[in-house]
Design an enzyme around this catalytic site. Structure first.
Site, PDB file in Angstrom:
ATOM      1  N   GLY A 137      21.257  -8.321   0.194  1.00 24.91           N
ATOM      2  CA  GLY A 137      22.103  -8.751   0.910  1.00 24.91           C
ATOM      3  C   GLY A 137      22.684  -9.910   0.376  1.00 24.91           C
ATOM      4  N   THR A 138      23.283 -10.671   1.294  1.00 27.92           N
ATOM      5  CA  THR A 138      24.270 -11.525   0.782  1.00 27.92           C
ATOM      6  C   THR A 138      23.315 -12.787  -0.017  1.00 27.92           C
ATOM      7  OG1 THR A 138      25.238 -11.228   2.809  1.00 27.92           O
ATOM      8  CG2 THR A 138      26.396 -13.189   1.660  1.00 27.92           C
ATOM      9  N   PHE A 139      22.284 -13.083   0.681  1.00 27.33           N
ATOM     10  CA  PHE A 139      21.444 -14.233  -0.098  1.00 27.33           C
ATOM     11  C   PHE A 139      20.663 -13.914  -0.918  1.00 27.33           C
ATOM     12  CE2 PHE A 139      22.949 -15.258   4.052  1.00 27.33           C
ATOM     13  CZ  PHE A 139      23.733 -16.622   4.001  1.00 27.33           C
ATOM     14  N   ASP A 255      24.218 -14.467  12.936  1.00 30.32           N
ATOM     15  CA  ASP A 255      24.345 -13.185  12.267  1.00 30.32           C
ATOM     16  C   ASP A 255      23.510 -12.037  13.078  1.00 30.32           C
ATOM     17  OD1 ASP A 255      25.556 -11.399  10.648  1.00 30.32           O
ATOM     18  OD2 ASP A 255      24.324 -11.713   8.930  1.00 30.32           O
TER      19      ASP A 255
HETATM   20  N1  LIG Z   1      10.165  -9.025   7.074  1.00 31.34           N
HETATM   21  C1  LIG Z   1      10.907  -7.973   6.766  1.00 31.34           C
HETATM   22  N2  LIG Z   1      10.155  -6.667   6.663  1.00 31.34           N
HETATM   23  C2  LIG Z   1      10.722  -5.387   6.288  1.00 31.34           C
HETATM   24  N3  LIG Z   1      12.155  -5.458   5.788  1.00 31.34           N
HETATM   25  C3  LIG Z   1      12.862  -6.653   5.822  1.00 31.34           C
HETATM   26  C4  LIG Z   1      12.138  -7.793   6.352  1.00 31.34           C
HETATM   27  N4  LIG Z   1      13.105  -8.787   6.296  1.00 31.34           N
HETATM   28  C5  LIG Z   1      14.299  -8.422   5.564  1.00 31.34           C
HETATM   29  N5  LIG Z   1      13.868  -6.941   5.486  1.00 31.34           N
HETATM   30  C6  LIG Z   1      14.941  -5.940   5.076  1.00 31.34           C
HETATM   31  O1  LIG Z   1      15.964  -6.646   4.181  1.00 31.34           O
HETATM   32  C7  LIG Z   1      17.072  -6.409   4.582  1.00 31.34           C
HETATM   33  C8  LIG Z   1      17.857  -7.681   4.159  1.00 31.34           C
HETATM   34  O2  LIG Z   1      17.117  -8.727   4.960  1.00 31.34           O
HETATM   35  P1  LIG Z   1      17.850 -10.190   5.235  1.00 31.34           P
HETATM   36  O3  LIG Z   1      18.934  -9.734   6.372  1.00 31.34           O
HETATM   37  O4  LIG Z   1      17.089 -11.272   5.730  1.00 31.34           O
HETATM   38  O5  LIG Z   1      18.818 -10.716   3.968  1.00 31.34           O
HETATM   39  P2  LIG Z   1      20.128 -11.150   3.679  1.00 31.34           P
HETATM   40  O6  LIG Z   1      20.350 -11.340   2.391  1.00 31.34           O
HETATM   41  O7  LIG Z   1      20.391 -12.271   4.644  1.00 31.34           O
HETATM   42  O8  LIG Z   1      21.074  -9.927   4.252  1.00 31.34           O
HETATM   43  P3  LIG Z   1      22.582  -9.894   5.079  1.00 31.34           P
HETATM   44  O9  LIG Z   1      23.480 -10.289   3.863  1.00 31.34           O
HETATM   45  O10 LIG Z   1      22.485  -8.190   5.172  1.00 31.34           O
HETATM   46  O11 LIG Z   1      22.542 -10.650   6.010  1.00 31.34           O
HETATM   47  C9  LIG Z   1      16.908  -6.175   6.118  1.00 31.34           C
HETATM   48  O12 LIG Z   1      18.260  -5.640   6.724  1.00 31.34           O
HETATM   49  C10 LIG Z   1      15.720  -5.505   6.298  1.00 31.34           C
HETATM   50  O13 LIG Z   1      15.884  -3.874   6.179  1.00 31.34           O
END
Ligand SMILES: Nc1ncnc2c1ncn2[C@@H]1O[C@H](COP(=O)(O)OP(=O)(O)OP(=O)(O)O)[C@@H](O)[C@H]1O
Length: 514
Positions: A137-139, A255
């Protein structure tokens, strides 16, 4: 945050090939005829849980067959020298080309993850063995890891090695620890549990309980045809429960979208969900960013650049509930202008004049025309001084056409959409009544005026959520301003009780007016 909704999701994990340890383990699995232990198309089963063949710890038969296997090979051939690090690496991160951080990170500042890589909390010496990619994802990246201490799977979010992402991740850690420890100590309110956090090779790693698929994946599995009403109701109730706690804590998620709601492992065969990703969250009254929320789920006040509150999460929640039912995003606009135009067409009406007067971006979307425009007339009987710009007017101003996406369902109002949606065959009277209740429920969530939009607590007493008979438009009780308090809060009156009250947590002081 990127501009797109779905588009920013990561590609799936790369293809798998067996590692040296996989071959050993799968051989053992084949010997005992245990399909569960054999490599699957996606992963290498139990083999990837350990980076060290000396540390066999799973099923007893496999453990006996493979125990001391390295020593046995060494006895057979004194030149046999097994070294973990010589195993070919099976990269999970894409691209896997080393660029920064002494070759540990790629060009995007992501730690290059591969199967069997160990992420170690040096303070506690707790080790997490990377097994597969869950999402990029983004982070940063989220990897499924084996927690060697508890012998269970966890999800580890490895944050990008950049100060801005690190700072925001620290915010995620602090807000989530507050929510977990202070506002939901017994894990009853559908918010993901954070288990650990630690620095590793200049990356902040955050460990979460392992959850299942996200709701977008669930909808895709169902060919984007939407879920049965009973599931829409159950999931909505649980997300609302989480939102009540967040509002009580004064936290705006910022979000909320189907990708950030994950299915929980079944408890007593009941379906459940949890809210994840507090990486964009902030405290109410301490909002810093104006460019927040994924576009399809972005609230009118954020689009328009107006001060925002926890009400923006309720808008996103409304979009999610509708999407769960119809299977497609409610406002899949290709640009902010497209999103706003769809809101106006589907919801009816437009943001109130006082909001438009004060918002920073009003001129991006509206023209001031004096008190003549029908505006909200159909909605609340009021004329508006603002008229939304036509596509031609936007084009003339920007010297380019605004991006307009496809319509995947018949154009028209929300009630028509819910009732006329082709996949649903509403033949039973009760289903029609449920749909009426759903339309009325959505009406209070996708409300342009953030001050009139229902709070999570108000929404939680709607008949669509409680399952009571729907007898006509719901009038929520009047809520006093939020007083963020912890577990011991009191409630003046409880009309029939609610799931969150039954759970013993009432994060708000409320007063009731029928
Ligand atoms: N606790 C968890 N158990 C299983 N899968 C997870 C979990 N946390 C995150 N994921 C998977 O990882 C993906 C990305 O997680 P997260 O949204 O926390 O990251 P992000 O970098 O903030 O992403 P985004 O840029 O999409 O907001 C989620 O959509 C999910 O599919």
């Amino acid at each position: 945050m990127e501009e797109t909704g779905r588009e920013r999701k990561a590609a799936g994990p790369p293809p798998w090939a067996p590692t040296k340890s996989t071959v050993f383990r799968s051989y053992a699995a084949a010997v005992v005829g245990d399909r569960a232990e054999a490599p699957s198309a996606r992963g290498n089963g139990v083999a990837a849980r350990s980076s060290n063949l000396r540390a066999v710890r799973k099923r007893p038969i496999v453990a006996r067959l493979t125990r001391d296997i390295v020593q046995t090979f060494e006895k057979c051939n004194p030149e046999f020298n097994y070294v973990d690090s010589l195993n070919p690496k099976h990269f999970l991160t894409s691209p896997a080309v080393p660029v920064h951080n002494d070759g540990l990170d790629n060009a995007n500042s992501d730690l290059i993850l591969y199967v069997n890589l160990e992420l170690v909390n040096k303070k506690s010496d707790r080790r997490y063995i990377v097994e597969e990619m869950l999402g990029q994802g983004t982070f940063g990246q989220v990897a499924k890891c084996w927690d060697a201490e508890t012998n269970s799977y966890v999800a580890v979010k490895v944050i990008k090695n950049q100060p801005a992402f690190y700072q925001q991740a620290i915010m995620e850690v602090s807000l989530l620890s507050m929510l977990n420890d202070k506002f939901d100590p017994d894990d009853q309110h559908h918010i993901v549990r954070m288990l650990d956090f630690f620095p590793w090779k200049n990356h902040l790693c955050i460990t979460f309980e392992m959850l299942g698929h996200n709701l977008y994946e669930l909808l895709k599995k169902n060919n984007l045809r939407g879920l049965q009403l009973q599931f829409v109701r159950t999931f909505s109730r649980q997300i609302l429960d989480a939102l009540i706690v967040m509002k009580g804590a004064g936290i705006i998620h910022c979000d909320l979208k189907p990708e950030n709601i994950l299915i929980t492992p079944k408890v007593n065969s009941a379906a459940g969900v949890k809210v994840i990703d507090f990486g964009s969250a902030c405290m109410e009254g301490k909002t810093i960013y104006s460019y927040i929320q994924s576009r399809y789920y972005r609230s009118p006040e954020v689009l328009l650049g107006y001060p925002y509150t926890t009400a923006i999460d309720m808008w996103s929640f409304g979009c999610i509930v509708a999407e769960l039912y119809i299977g497609l995003p409610l406002f899949p606009g290709a640009s902010e202008y497209d999103v706003l135009s769809r809101m106006i067409e589907i919801v009816g009406g437009q943001p109130p004049d006082d909001l438009l007067r004060e918002a920073k971006n009003t001129r991006k979307f509206f023209k001031h025309v004096g008190s003549i425009y029908p505006g909200n007339e159909a909605h609340d009987g009021l004329c508006s001084s603002y008229r939304v710009l036509t596509e031609d007017e936007v084009e003339a101003r920007d010297s380019k056409k605004p991006k307009i996406g496809k319509w995947y369902f018949p154009r028209g109002r929300l009630d028509r959409l819910i009732f006329a949606y082709p996949w649903k065959n509403l033949n039973e009277e009760t289903e029609k009544e449920d749909c009426l209740a759903l339309v009325d429920f959505l009406r209070g969530l996708v409300e342009f005026d953030p001050n009139k939009r229902w709070s999570p607590l108000q929404a939680s007493y709607h008949p669509f959520i409680t399952g009571e008979a729907f007898t006509g438009p719901y009038e929520p009780f009047r809520e006093t301003p939020v007083i963020p308090v912890g577990r011991a809060a009191t409630v003046d009156h409880n009309p029939g009780g609610g799931h969150w009250l039954a759970a013993g947590l009432s994060p708000q002081v409320v007063s009731w007016k029928h």
